[in-house]
Write a protein that holds these residues in place. Sequence first.
Motif, mmCIF file in Angstrom:
data_model
loop_
_atom_site.group_PDB
_atom_site.id
_atom_site.type_symbol
_atom_site.label_atom_id
_atom_site.label_comp_id
_atom_site.label_asym_id
_atom_site.label_seq_id
_atom_site.Cartn_x
_atom_site.Cartn_y
_atom_site.Cartn_z
ATOM 1 N N ASP A 29 28.018 40.371 29.552
ATOM 2 C CA ASP A 29 28.509 39.638 30.718
ATOM 3 C C ASP A 29 27.524 39.730 31.877
ATOM 4 O O ASP A 29 27.252 38.733 32.564
ATOM 5 C CB ASP A 29 29.876 40.177 31.173
ATOM 6 N N VAL A 30 26.974 40.930 32.096
ATOM 7 C CA VAL A 30 25.998 41.108 33.173
ATOM 8 C C VAL A 30 24.758 40.262 32.892
ATOM 9 O O VAL A 30 24.241 39.582 33.786
ATOM 10 C CB VAL A 30 25.608 42.589 33.344
ATOM 11 N N ALA A 31 24.283 40.280 31.648
ATOM 12 C CA ALA A 31 23.090 39.511 31.288
ATOM 13 C C ALA A 31 23.305 38.023 31.513
ATOM 14 O O ALA A 31 22.443 37.341 32.086
ATOM 15 C CB ALA A 31 22.705 39.782 29.835
ATOM 16 N N ALA A 32 24.449 37.503 31.092
ATOM 17 C CA ALA A 32 24.742 36.078 31.279
ATOM 18 C C ALA A 32 24.805 35.741 32.770
ATOM 19 O O ALA A 32 24.262 34.723 33.213
ATOM 20 C CB ALA A 32 26.049 35.711 30.588
ATOM 21 N N TRP A 33 25.465 36.591 33.551
ATOM 22 C CA TRP A 33 25.577 36.385 34.989
ATOM 23 C C TRP A 33 24.204 36.439 35.661
ATOM 24 O O TRP A 33 23.861 35.583 36.471
ATOM 25 C CB TRP A 33 26.526 37.441 35.568
ATOM 26 N N ALA A 34 23.379 37.437 35.289
ATOM 27 C CA ALA A 34 22.058 37.581 35.887
ATOM 28 C C ALA A 34 21.163 36.401 35.530
ATOM 29 O O ALA A 34 20.433 35.886 36.385
ATOM 30 C CB ALA A 34 21.412 38.894 35.433
ATOM 31 N N TYR A 35 21.243 35.951 34.310
ATOM 32 C CA TYR A 35 20.432 34.804 33.875
ATOM 33 C C TYR A 35 20.855 33.538 34.622
ATOM 34 O O TYR A 35 20.034 32.808 35.153
ATOM 35 C CB TYR A 35 20.544 34.621 32.366
ATOM 36 N N LYS A 36 22.179 33.309 34.681
ATOM 37 C CA LYS A 36 22.721 32.122 35.343
ATOM 38 C C LYS A 36 22.361 32.095 36.828
ATOM 39 O O LYS A 36 22.119 31.034 37.401
ATOM 40 C CB LYS A 36 24.244 32.090 35.159
ATOM 41 N N ASN A 37 22.295 33.259 37.443
ATOM 42 C CA ASN A 37 21.996 33.361 38.867
ATOM 43 C C ASN A 37 20.503 33.543 39.158
ATOM 44 O O ASN A 37 20.133 33.816 40.306
ATOM 45 C CB ASN A 37 22.807 34.505 39.494
ATOM 46 N N GLY A 38 19.662 33.390 38.139
ATOM 47 C CA GLY A 38 18.217 33.459 38.335
ATOM 48 C C GLY A 38 17.695 34.847 38.657
ATOM 49 O O GLY A 38 16.576 34.987 39.155
ATOM 50 N N LEU A 39 18.490 35.875 38.378
ATOM 51 C CA LEU A 39 18.062 37.246 38.676
ATOM 52 C C LEU A 39 17.235 37.846 37.548
ATOM 53 O O LEU A 39 16.531 38.832 37.753
ATOM 54 C CB LEU A 39 19.283 38.127 38.941
ATOM 55 N N HIS A 40 17.366 37.281 36.367
ATOM 56 C CA HIS A 40 16.616 37.786 35.212
ATOM 57 C C HIS A 40 16.058 36.602 34.443
ATOM 58 O O HIS A 40 16.806 35.810 33.893
ATOM 59 C CB HIS A 40 17.520 38.626 34.298
ATOM 60 N N LYS A 41 14.751 36.520 34.437
ATOM 61 C CA LYS A 41 14.082 35.457 33.700
ATOM 62 C C LYS A 41 13.300 36.109 32.571
ATOM 63 O O LYS A 41 12.268 36.748 32.813
ATOM 64 C CB LYS A 41 13.163 34.678 34.620
ATOM 65 N N PRO A 42 13.783 35.975 31.333
ATOM 66 C CA PRO A 42 13.100 36.644 30.225
ATOM 67 C C PRO A 42 11.710 36.054 29.983
ATOM 68 O O PRO A 42 11.510 34.852 30.101
ATOM 69 C CB PRO A 42 14.016 36.392 29.029
ATOM 70 N N ASN A 43 10.785 36.938 29.635
ATOM 71 C CA ASN A 43 9.460 36.471 29.272
ATOM 72 C C ASN A 43 9.444 36.150 27.775
ATOM 73 O O ASN A 43 10.404 36.437 27.059
ATOM 74 C CB ASN A 43 8.377 37.492 29.659
ATOM 75 N N ILE A 44 8.362 35.586 27.294
ATOM 76 C CA ILE A 44 8.289 35.152 25.894
ATOM 77 C C ILE A 44 8.437 36.335 24.940
ATOM 78 O O ILE A 44 9.052 36.214 23.888
ATOM 79 C CB ILE A 44 7.001 34.337 25.615
#
Length: 164
Positions: A29-44
């Motif tokens: 849930d935290v990962a989805a929220w962080a991704y949706k809010n632009g707080l976590h942008k995974p690298n390749i």
Amino acid sequence: MSAYSNAVKDYVERYKKEVRNDGLVDPHDVAAWAYKNGLHKPNIKTVIDAIAADISQVFREEYRTDPSGKRYRAKHAVNSKGKDNRTLALWADIDDVNAPHGHFVRSFGQRRIQIVGDCFQLKNDVDVYNEKDPAREQINLVLDFTNDVEELQLPIKDSGGKAA
């Protein structure tokens, strides 16, 4: 602690304040929220690692049945250190005639070591639990699995599907 770890801790705390503050944290849930809010942008590399983990999980879950009815795991891994000192898992299919015998010797040996490690840790956990209150009924841990394995190998009854 790394800058990355600090950033993760920061957005977990923000999530707890903004979304869920009941003391429980679901990393998905935290990962989805962080991704949706632009707080976590995974690298390749992160994306490739996630896909590789999915592939390994699919391999781990693939079972087949031999002509005599024995269910067996189809894919087996050997873990080793790669050139960059990261753990490398190479998989082989038990039915692939091109897969080297040595791969399976190493794989089965590594799995046995994992089982021994699990048993060692379980014994320590049970011993500590028993020592915390010697007046309480002690939990007896049997680590000889011979009878358990033999029981699982018994033929299945036709009526009811339970072991004989």
